[in-house]
Design a protein around this motif. Structure first.
Motif, PDB file in Angstrom:
ATOM      1  N   HIS A  82     -39.062 -28.600  -6.888  1.00 38.37           N
ATOM      2  CA  HIS A  82     -38.002 -27.729  -6.331  1.00 38.37           C
ATOM      3  C   HIS A  82     -37.706 -26.484  -7.221  1.00 38.37           C
ATOM      4  CE1 HIS A  82     -34.389 -26.149  -4.656  1.00 38.37           C
ATOM      5  NE2 HIS A  82     -33.647 -26.705  -5.799  1.00 38.37           N
ATOM      6  N   SER A  83     -37.581 -25.161  -6.797  1.00 40.25           N
ATOM      7  CA  SER A  83     -37.423 -24.265  -7.642  1.00 40.25           C
ATOM      8  C   SER A  83     -35.872 -23.726  -7.686  1.00 40.25           C
ATOM      9  CB  SER A  83     -38.418 -23.207  -7.626  1.00 40.25           C
ATOM     10  OG  SER A  83     -38.242 -22.456  -6.281  1.00 40.25           O
ATOM     11  N   HIS A  84     -35.403 -23.364  -8.620  1.00 38.89           N
ATOM     12  CA  HIS A  84     -33.913 -22.617  -8.671  1.00 38.89           C
ATOM     13  C   HIS A  84     -33.938 -21.648  -9.683  1.00 38.89           C
ATOM     14  CE1 HIS A  84     -32.270 -25.322 -11.886  1.00 38.89           C
ATOM     15  NE2 HIS A  84     -33.239 -26.228 -11.321  1.00 38.89           N
ATOM     16  N   ARG A 110     -45.944 -24.251   0.290  1.00 39.79           N
ATOM     17  CA  ARG A 110     -44.563 -23.990  -0.063  1.00 39.79           C
ATOM     18  C   ARG A 110     -43.717 -23.580   1.310  1.00 39.79           C
ATOM     19  NH1 ARG A 110     -42.530 -18.458  -3.404  1.00 39.79           N
ATOM     20  NH2 ARG A 110     -40.268 -19.016  -3.408  1.00 39.79           N
ATOM     21  N   GLU A 111     -42.439 -24.187   1.125  1.00 37.62           N
ATOM     22  CA  GLU A 111     -41.561 -23.847   2.007  1.00 37.62           C
ATOM     23  C   GLU A 111     -40.244 -23.564   1.319  1.00 37.62           C
ATOM     24  OE1 GLU A 111     -39.280 -26.350   5.885  1.00 37.62           O
ATOM     25  OE2 GLU A 111     -41.135 -27.103   5.058  1.00 37.62           O
ATOM     26  N   ASP A 112     -39.823 -22.316   1.733  1.00 36.30           N
ATOM     27  CA  ASP A 112     -38.580 -21.749   0.898  1.00 36.30           C
ATOM     28  C   ASP A 112     -38.717 -22.116  -0.584  1.00 36.30           C
ATOM     29  OD1 ASP A 112     -37.631 -20.906   3.046  1.00 36.30           O
ATOM     30  OD2 ASP A 112     -36.708 -22.909   3.662  1.00 36.30           O
ATOM     31  N   SER A 113     -37.843 -22.889  -1.162  1.00 39.38           N
ATOM     32  CA  SER A 113     -37.828 -23.219  -2.717  1.00 39.38           C
ATOM     33  C   SER A 113     -38.539 -24.675  -3.107  1.00 39.38           C
ATOM     34  CB  SER A 113     -36.287 -23.005  -3.243  1.00 39.38           C
ATOM     35  OG  SER A 113     -35.523 -24.261  -2.538  1.00 39.38           O
ATOM     36  N   ARG A 114     -39.250 -25.104  -1.944  1.00 39.71           N
ATOM     37  CA  ARG A 114     -40.032 -26.298  -2.398  1.00 39.71           C
ATOM     38  C   ARG A 114     -41.318 -26.311  -2.044  1.00 39.71           C
ATOM     39  NH1 ARG A 114     -36.271 -30.357  -2.911  1.00 39.71           N
ATOM     40  NH2 ARG A 114     -34.120 -30.012  -2.203  1.00 39.71           N
ATOM     41  N   TRP A 115     -41.988 -26.767  -3.095  1.00 41.21           N
ATOM     42  CA  TRP A 115     -43.453 -26.917  -3.283  1.00 41.21           C
ATOM     43  C   TRP A 115     -44.151 -28.243  -3.003  1.00 41.21           C
ATOM     44  CZ3 TRP A 115     -45.839 -22.110  -4.583  1.00 41.21           C
ATOM     45  CH2 TRP A 115     -44.775 -21.007  -4.883  1.00 41.21           C
TER      46      TRP A 115
END
Length: 298
Positions: free
Chosen positions: A268-270, A244-249
Motif C-alpha cells: 500500500h502506498s501513501h 496495481r489498483e489505486d494505491s495498492r500493489w
C-alpha cells in the motif's frame, strides 16, 4: 546558529523512523568520472570543463538514463597521473559489464560517450560507491566520510567516494554498482558488515533501500521477503508480475529452492506529511512510502 541548533536531515529522518525500503532511484547505467578537486554542489554539471565535451557526455548519458557521478578515493589520496573514468552497465540477465579508461585533458572524456554505446567487459569486480558530497548536503559528508574511510581501509581497490546518489536523509548511503543495490542509514561498523555480506552473496533487509532495476513498490516487496525469510543473493529472487489498483500493489516474487518458490506481496502506498527532507532545502516536501500489508506464500 550553534551546532546544536543546526538541522540535520539524517537525524530528523531517524527520529521520524523514515522507511528505507523502496527509496532507490531507478537506473541500470552509471558513468563515473574521477575528479580530485572540490566537487560543485551539482556535481558533474557544475564542473568547468570544455563545453563541447561536457555536452557530449551529458547527451550520451541522458540518452540511456545513466547517472553521472564524480568519484575520488577517500581523503583524496589518489595517485598522480591521469584520472579514471568508468561506464557500468547492469543487464536484466544479472550480468554486468564495465569499461574503464583514463583522462588528462577534458577532451579525453569523449571516450565516455563512446563507451556508453559499447558492450563493456564481463568479470570485473563490483564498485562500492559512498556518497560523501558535502557541498550538496551536510549529512552526506558528516556521515558519509567515516563510512568511506572504513570501507576504503577494508577494500581499497573497490571503494570510491562519490557525489549525490539521492536520499540525503538516509546518509550514509552506499551503492554497489553495477549491481544497482542501494544501502542507507549506515555507519562505519555497519557498512563493513553490510558490504562484506553483500560480496559474499548475502543481502539483508535491514539497511536495504532497494534494487535500481525495480520500481519502488517492487523494492519494498522484495525487502519484506528478505526481512521475513532471511538474506539472499542479488539474483535469488525475481519479480515476475506486478499489478496495481489505486494505491495498492500486488507483486509476485519467485525464489530459488530451498526457499518457498513464490510469494504474493501486497503493498500500500501513501504520502507522508510535509517535512524538510534535506539539510539545505528549506522547503517542505512529502515523501512516498510503500508499506507491505501481507505476504502470501505458495
Amino acid at each position: 546558529m550553534t551546532a546544536a541548533d543546526r538541522f540535520f536531515c539524517a537525524e530528523a529522518a531517524r527520529t521520524r523512523a523514515d522507511s528505507l525500503a523502496g527509496t532507490a532511484p531507478y537506473g541500470s547505467v552509471w558513468v563515473l568520472v574521477e575528479y580530485r578537486g572540490g566537487w560543485p554542489p551539482n556535481g558533474f554539471d557544475g564542473l568547468d570543463l570544455d563545453p563541447d565535451t561536457k555536452g557530449l557526455v551529458f547527451s550520451a548519458a541522458q540518452a540511456v538514463r545513466a547517472r553521472v557521478l564524480l568519484i575520488r578515493r577517500h581523503g583524496r589520496n589518489s595517485p598522480e597521473g591521469p584520472k579514471r573514468w568508468a561506464v557500468l552497465h547492469y543487464e536484466n540477465s544479472g550480468a554486468y559489464r564495465q569499461q574503464w579508461g583514463t583522462w588528462s585533458r577534458d577532451q579525453d572524456l569523449a571516450q565516455v560517450a563512446e563507451a556508453l554505446g559499447a558492450p563493456g567487459e564481463l568479470g570485473c569486480p563490483p564498485v562500492v560507491l559512498v556518497c560523501a558530497h558535502g557541498q550538496h548536503d551536510t549529512c552526506c559528508a558528516v556521515r558519509g566520510r567515516p563510512v568511506g574511510r572504513a570501507l576504503s581501509e577494508r577494500w581499497p581497490d573497490l571503494v570510491w567516494e562519490c557525489t549525490h546518489v539521492g536520499g540525503d536523509r538516509f546518509a550514509a548511503n552506499v551503492v554497489v554498482a553495477p549491481d544497482g543495490v542501494y544501502y542507507g542509514g549506515l555507519d562505519a561498523a555497519s557498512s563493513v558488515a553490510v558490504i562484506e555480506d553483500h560480496l559474499a552473496g548475502r543481502i539483508h533487509a535491514e539497511y536495504l533501500r532497494g534494487y535500481t532495476d525495480l520500481f519502488p513498490p517492487q523494492q519494498a516487496a522484495l525487502s519484506a521477503v528478505l526481512r521475513r525469510f532471511g538474506p539472499a543473493g542479488r539474483h535469488d529472487y525475481e519479480v515476475v508480475e506486478t499489478s496495481r489498483e489505486d494505491s495498492r500493489w500486488r507483486i509476485r516474487i519467485t525464489g530459488r529452492s530451498p526457499r518457498p518458490t513464490a510469494f504474493d506481496v501486497e503493498v500500500h502506498s501513501h504520502r507522508t506529511p510535509p517535512y524538510q527532507l534535506t539539510c539545505r532545502g528549506l522547503s517542505m516536501s512529502s515523501a512516498a512510502v510503500y508499506e507491505v500489508t501481507s505476504i502470501g506464500v505458495g
